[in-house]
Design an enzyme around this catalytic site. Structure first.
Site, PDB file in Angstrom:
ATOM      1  N   TYR A  72       0.670  -1.129   0.048  1.00  0.00           N
ATOM      2  CA  TYR A  72      -0.016   0.169   0.203  1.00  0.00           C
ATOM      3  C   TYR A  72       0.735   1.229  -0.117  1.00  0.00           C
ATOM      4  CZ  TYR A  72      -3.749  -3.400   1.429  1.00  0.00           C
ATOM      5  OH  TYR A  72      -4.555  -4.308   1.281  1.00  0.00           O
ATOM      6  N   CYS A  80      -0.816   7.308 -10.809  1.00  0.00           N
ATOM      7  CA  CYS A  80      -1.083   6.519  -9.972  1.00  0.00           C
ATOM      8  C   CYS A  80      -2.595   5.769  -9.943  1.00  0.00           C
ATOM      9  CB  CYS A  80      -0.661   6.859  -8.563  1.00  0.00           C
ATOM     10  SG  CYS A  80      -0.552   5.638  -7.384  1.00  0.00           S
ATOM     11  N   GLU A 126       2.701   4.402 -11.398  1.00  0.00           N
ATOM     12  CA  GLU A 126       2.655   3.520 -10.700  1.00  0.00           C
ATOM     13  C   GLU A 126       1.101   2.783 -10.930  1.00  0.00           C
ATOM     14  OE1 GLU A 126       5.261   3.157  -6.934  1.00  0.00           O
ATOM     15  OE2 GLU A 126       3.355   3.072  -5.979  1.00  0.00           O
ATOM     16  N   TYR A 149      -2.062  -0.254 -11.090  1.00  0.00           N
ATOM     17  CA  TYR A 149      -2.237  -1.730 -10.772  1.00  0.00           C
ATOM     18  C   TYR A 149      -3.522  -2.168 -11.429  1.00  0.00           C
ATOM     19  CZ  TYR A 149       0.976  -1.161  -6.962  1.00  0.00           C
ATOM     20  OH  TYR A 149       2.100  -1.176  -6.117  1.00  0.00           O
TER      21      TYR A 149
HETATM   22  P1  NAP Z   1     -12.239   3.048  -9.326  1.00  0.00           P
HETATM   23  O1  NAP Z   1     -13.223   3.610  -8.094  1.00  0.00           O
HETATM   24  O2  NAP Z   1     -12.423   1.684  -9.714  1.00  0.00           O
HETATM   25  O3  NAP Z   1     -12.276   4.103 -10.334  1.00  0.00           O
HETATM   26  C1  NAP Z   1     -11.894   5.317  -9.959  1.00  0.00           C
HETATM   27  C2  NAP Z   1     -12.245   6.222 -11.342  1.00  0.00           C
HETATM   28  O4  NAP Z   1     -11.621   5.809 -12.601  1.00  0.00           O
HETATM   29  C3  NAP Z   1     -13.671   5.909 -11.566  1.00  0.00           C
HETATM   30  O5  NAP Z   1     -14.416   7.160 -12.101  1.00  0.00           O
HETATM   31  C4  NAP Z   1     -13.918   4.927 -12.956  1.00  0.00           C
HETATM   32  O6  NAP Z   1     -14.734   5.030 -14.015  1.00  0.00           O
HETATM   33  C5  NAP Z   1     -12.352   5.790 -13.582  1.00  0.00           C
HETATM   34  N1  NAP Z   1     -11.957   4.938 -14.702  1.00  0.00           N
HETATM   35  C6  NAP Z   1     -12.223   3.342 -15.068  1.00  0.00           C
HETATM   36  N2  NAP Z   1     -11.529   3.134 -16.029  1.00  0.00           N
HETATM   37  C7  NAP Z   1     -10.738   4.345 -16.343  1.00  0.00           C
HETATM   38  C8  NAP Z   1      -9.971   4.548 -17.390  1.00  0.00           C
HETATM   39  N3  NAP Z   1      -9.655   3.622 -18.407  1.00  0.00           N
HETATM   40  N4  NAP Z   1      -9.275   5.622 -17.715  1.00  0.00           N
HETATM   41  C9  NAP Z   1      -9.648   6.471 -16.688  1.00  0.00           C
HETATM   42  N5  NAP Z   1     -10.348   6.336 -15.617  1.00  0.00           N
HETATM   43  C10 NAP Z   1     -10.814   5.195 -15.646  1.00  0.00           C
HETATM   44  O7  NAP Z   1     -10.712   3.118  -8.519  1.00  0.00           O
HETATM   45  P2  NAP Z   1     -10.379   2.368  -7.249  1.00  0.00           P
HETATM   46  O8  NAP Z   1     -11.219   1.049  -7.254  1.00  0.00           O
HETATM   47  O9  NAP Z   1     -10.143   3.074  -6.146  1.00  0.00           O
HETATM   48  O10 NAP Z   1      -8.962   1.880  -7.884  1.00  0.00           O
HETATM   49  C11 NAP Z   1      -7.562   2.595  -7.878  1.00  0.00           C
HETATM   50  C12 NAP Z   1      -6.574   1.770  -8.357  1.00  0.00           C
HETATM   51  O11 NAP Z   1      -5.108   2.512  -7.687  1.00  0.00           O
HETATM   52  C13 NAP Z   1      -6.583   0.363  -7.842  1.00  0.00           C
HETATM   53  O12 NAP Z   1      -5.994  -0.220  -9.061  1.00  0.00           O
HETATM   54  C14 NAP Z   1      -5.327   0.338  -6.902  1.00  0.00           C
HETATM   55  O13 NAP Z   1      -4.721  -1.200  -6.949  1.00  0.00           O
HETATM   56  C15 NAP Z   1      -4.491   1.497  -7.356  1.00  0.00           C
HETATM   57  N6  NAP Z   1      -3.747   1.970  -6.043  1.00  0.00           N
HETATM   58  C16 NAP Z   1      -4.070   1.831  -5.002  1.00  0.00           C
HETATM   59  C17 NAP Z   1      -3.132   2.364  -3.965  1.00  0.00           C
HETATM   60  C18 NAP Z   1      -3.202   2.449  -2.385  1.00  0.00           C
HETATM   61  O14 NAP Z   1      -2.296   2.655  -1.705  1.00  0.00           O
HETATM   62  N7  NAP Z   1      -4.479   1.860  -1.911  1.00  0.00           N
HETATM   63  C19 NAP Z   1      -1.962   2.864  -4.302  1.00  0.00           C
HETATM   64  C20 NAP Z   1      -1.488   2.946  -5.702  1.00  0.00           C
HETATM   65  C21 NAP Z   1      -2.290   2.470  -6.512  1.00  0.00           C
HETATM   66  P3  NAP Z   1     -15.838   4.187 -14.321  1.00  0.00           P
HETATM   67  O15 NAP Z   1     -15.919   3.068 -12.938  1.00  0.00           O
HETATM   68  O16 NAP Z   1     -17.347   4.868 -14.197  1.00  0.00           O
HETATM   69  O17 NAP Z   1     -15.584   3.562 -15.652  1.00  0.00           O
END
Ligand code: NAP
Length: 408
Positions: free
Chosen positions: A198, A366, A406, A408
């Site tokens: 994380y 990210c 970065e 995922y």
């Molecule tokens: P999410 O809620 O699934 O999505 C966030 C936004 O991104 C939504 O508006 C979604 O739109 C949009 N989106 C979907 N596909 C896209 C695309 N191709 N281009 C641009 N925007 C798009 O996000 P989340 O579940 O929080 O995911 C965040 C990601 O960050 C995960 O993969 C996670 O592993 C990663 N991450 C997390 C950390 C951490 O520390 N927790 C650190 C680094 C990275 P729609 O759903 O309406 O299509």
């Protein structure tokens, strides 16, 4: 004996102006003789009062040690000892232990960094990161100091802000680094669970300034398999932690996705959802350290489904525009056109082009892997219209430590 982070003064850079000693609130924590200014490890409480006033930066040096350097040793130095850990520390771990941990974290980060299309350097002015200090066999034990939901109650997206306190254990991290959390118990094959990485969401001097704590931003993962609702092991463990629970932590990890420290740096941050974690850390670091008149700017492109799904929506609104330009976009807000971060980047094309032309601009992506293609396409289009070539520019920026991905 556990490692501690020892504060040291660089004798080669120090101009012996006495500013640190004058600003130190603890009697005798900083002292000097005819040769050197030194920090007494027994007395220094890491309050950081000496750091900002130092005119040269000689004061801002740190080493992870198991046997701290004595005052006599420090008085005798003409230069700081090598940055590598002293042998005493290395002895506390076996090579196999180290390699296994490095492999696990490196494999995860290698995948996350694929989008930068090549090996990237850290920014030239980034601080030196400490990595792989705590391993699976020798994890740091942190206590949960708080666990708060940061998405609205009626949102399907259950994102938590978790604060971990390390007590008297030194756990140095920089903005942009990640830590590993090991969920207790075993998986379906009877093996210990894999470590989960994380990003740290707080700046290097703590979630609360000068506290030995850090924060994480974690989304609870729920998915359907064979018609049944399943819970992601790591995220549900972290999101369900209670105040006072003890957590096994490894790391820190990551030596390139780091922020520049020079005040001229412009930082462009592009994220979706919980990908905002490292940008909260970088923004807060800037907010705490900036001086009036510093030229460097910050710009954030942040995408979420709705306002209620966007982590830290409330506090983000409060950050002044003089610190950070916020471009928040929503893909499923009722009565609003669907908008992704790349759409907003295109809308801000002329300003983004000015940033791309500036050698002081550092770009960070990210979040979801899927956004890379769209963001790259937006940069390409903006470059085409402004006499730039994105492929050439991206290569140059990557080689200068100015383009970081970065996902995922
Ligand atoms: P999410 O809620 O699934 O999505 C966030 C936004 O991104 C939504 O508006 C979604 O739109 C949009 N989106 C979907 N596909 C896209 C695309 N191709 N281009 C641009 N925007 C798009 O996000 P989340 O579940 O929080 O995911 C965040 C990601 O960050 C995960 O993969 C996670 O592993 C990663 N991450 C997390 C950390 C951490 O520390 N927790 C650190 C680094 C990275 P729609 O759903 O309406 O299509």
């Amino acid at each position: 004996m556990s490692a501690i982070r020892q504060h040291l003064i660089d004798p080669e850079v120090c101009i012996r102006c006495n500013t640190c000693e004058e600003n130190c609130p603890i009697d005798g924590a900083i002292t000097h003789n005819a040769d050197n200014y030194v920090v007494d490890v027994e007395k220094c409480n890491y309050c950081m009062s000496c750091i900002a006033p130092c005119p040269t930066g000689a004061i801002d040096h740190w080493r992870m040690v198991t046997t701290p350097y004595s005052l006599e040793e420090q008085f005798s130095w003409d230069e700081l000892p090598d940055d590598a850990e002293p042998a005493a520390n290395a002895e506390t771990r076996t090579n196999a232990d180290h390699e296994a941990l490095e492999d696990e974290a490196t494999a995860i980060l290698d995948v996350a960094h694929q989008g930068q299309q090549g090996k990237v350097k850290p920014p030239f002015s980034a601080a030196h990161p400490f990595i792989n200090i705590y391993t699976r066999e020798n994890p740091a034990i942190a206590k949960v100091a708080g666990n708060y939901r940061i998405t609205s109650e009626n949102s399907d997206s259950d994102i938590h802000h978790i604060v971990l306190d390390f007590g008297s254990t030194a756990f140095p991290v920089l903005e942009g680094q990640s830590i590993g959390i090991i969920p207790p118990g075993v998986d379906g094959r009877g093996k210990p669970h894999n470590m989960r990485l994380y990003s740290v969401a707080s700046p290097r001097d703590g979630e609360r300034p000068n506290h030995n704590n850090l924060s994480l931003t974690v989304k609870r993962v729920l998915f359907e398999e064979d018609g049944e609702l399943q819970k992601g092991v790591g995220s549900n463990y972290v999101c369900d932690l209670q105040k006072g629970d003890e957590v096994q932590v490894t790391g820190a990890f990551g030596s390139t996705f780091l922020m520049p420290n020079h005040p001229e740096a412009n930082i462009m941050m592009i994220c979706t959802g919980t990908g905002s974690a490292p940008f909260r850390a970088m923004t807060e670091r800037r907010r705490r350290k900036r001086s009036p008149g510093d030229p460097g700017k910050m710009m954030l492109f942040f995408g979420a489904r709705t306002k209620g799904d966007l982590p830290y929506f409330g506090p983000l609104q409060k950050l002044p525009n003089s610190l950070i330009r916020k471009e928040l976009c929503f893909s499923r807000e009722p009565d609003q056109e669907k908008e992704y971060v790349q759409d907003r980047i295109l809308k801000c094309g002329s300003d983004v082009a000015e940033w791309l032309k500036d050698d002081n601009t550092f770009i960070y992506l990210c979040g979801l892997k899927g956004m890379e293609i769209g963001v790259e396409a937006a940069f390409s289009k903006i470059c085409e219209g402004n006499g730039l070539n994105w492929d050439t520019l991206r290569t140059a920026m990557r080689e200068n430590g100015r383009y970081h991905v970065e996902t995922y």
